[in-house]
Write a protein that holds these residues in place. Sequence first.
Motif, mmCIF file in Angstrom:
data_model
loop_
_atom_site.group_PDB
_atom_site.id
_atom_site.type_symbol
_atom_site.label_atom_id
_atom_site.label_comp_id
_atom_site.label_asym_id
_atom_site.label_seq_id
_atom_site.Cartn_x
_atom_site.Cartn_y
_atom_site.Cartn_z
ATOM 1 N N GLU A 1 13.569 -17.558 -37.226
ATOM 2 C CA GLU A 1 14.005 -16.342 -37.757
ATOM 3 C C GLU A 1 14.719 -15.785 -36.698
ATOM 4 O O GLU A 1 14.699 -14.986 -35.760
ATOM 5 N N SER B 1 15.480 -8.352 -43.242
ATOM 6 C CA SER B 1 15.605 -8.253 -41.763
ATOM 7 C C SER B 1 16.195 -6.985 -41.434
ATOM 8 O O SER B 1 15.320 -6.186 -40.454
ATOM 9 N N ARG C 1 7.807 -11.684 -34.730
ATOM 10 C CA ARG C 1 8.929 -12.579 -35.224
ATOM 11 C C ARG C 1 7.949 -14.108 -35.184
ATOM 12 O O ARG C 1 7.079 -14.153 -34.395
ATOM 13 N N SER D 1 17.438 -13.889 -36.689
ATOM 14 C CA SER D 1 17.853 -12.474 -36.937
ATOM 15 C C SER D 1 16.839 -11.512 -36.123
ATOM 16 O O SER D 1 17.195 -10.297 -35.892
ATOM 17 N N LEU D 2 15.745 -12.077 -35.875
ATOM 18 C CA LEU D 2 14.583 -11.132 -35.232
ATOM 19 C C LEU D 2 14.384 -11.406 -33.827
ATOM 20 O O LEU D 2 13.648 -10.736 -33.170
#
Length: 295
Positions: free
Chosen positions: A243, A194, A239, A245-246
């Motif tokens: 997910e 990431s 993304r 973290s995105l």
Amino acid sequence: MELIIENKYLTGVVIGVLFGVLTRIMLLRTDYRQYPTYPHGRIIHISLGVIAAGLGAVAVPSLLGKDYTAITFLSLAAQQFRDVRNMERETLSKLDEMELVPRGASYIEGIAMVFEGRNYLVIFSAFMTTMFCVLFAWYWGILFGLLALLLSYHFRSGKTLGSISDVRLEEVRVEGPNLYVGDIYIMNVGLADSQKLIRERGLGLIATPKTRDGRSALGNLGQRQALLHDLSTILGIYRDSGEPSLVPLSKLDIRDGRLGIFLLPIMKDGEKAKRVFLNAALLESAIKMPTEVKL
């Protein structure tokens, strides 16, 4: 021409309905928000516009004929349009559950409020156009109908974020697990993959409020969520589900009110991102005026 003069009530109603429907069509557009959908969503709203125009136009001969039950019909129409607002709210809330970047409750309420308010503009246009036709002459009604179209066009769009803030591109930095946009901390990113993707595709913006009132609006969570939705819709989002973290994020610098914005767009175009920010709608629910308070 003689037929028009002899049947001024019928002529007034027809012209009033025509300008009322034209008003609704002018106010209706399917844009990047993809709502109302095309074509069925637009058919629904145009049909409601025809009903609103008919109610506004028919009310004039009813009132002039001293049939005051027309007021009752207008009050029933107001109730129906409130139900339309509830319908829009429920529909958009259901659709929002399937969005990678949701609109948020404030944005949805703003859209629903706009659809209700536009039906009232249609009633106003049809009512006043018909009244001028009946009381004066058909050409005066057409003239006022054109003025009503201009007035409605003025209310077609509200203020934008560009009116309360400036925006600039900023570097996206990953220092260890910490993600920054400029000097504003955004979040902790632990996965190496990431972090690599963020370094390659990350885009950062920092918005600076012009006034104290603007600082209050930028701090509104509903406004920030609506902004992230607009940016993700127009620029795309790199993304998929699952997910975290995105996910695009915004963080406020408490010290000076600046807003840091991080996103991973499919179309990495900083200048377009700035234009999207400046043209994003300023939500009515986000407008606060602390400077107007007299202490």
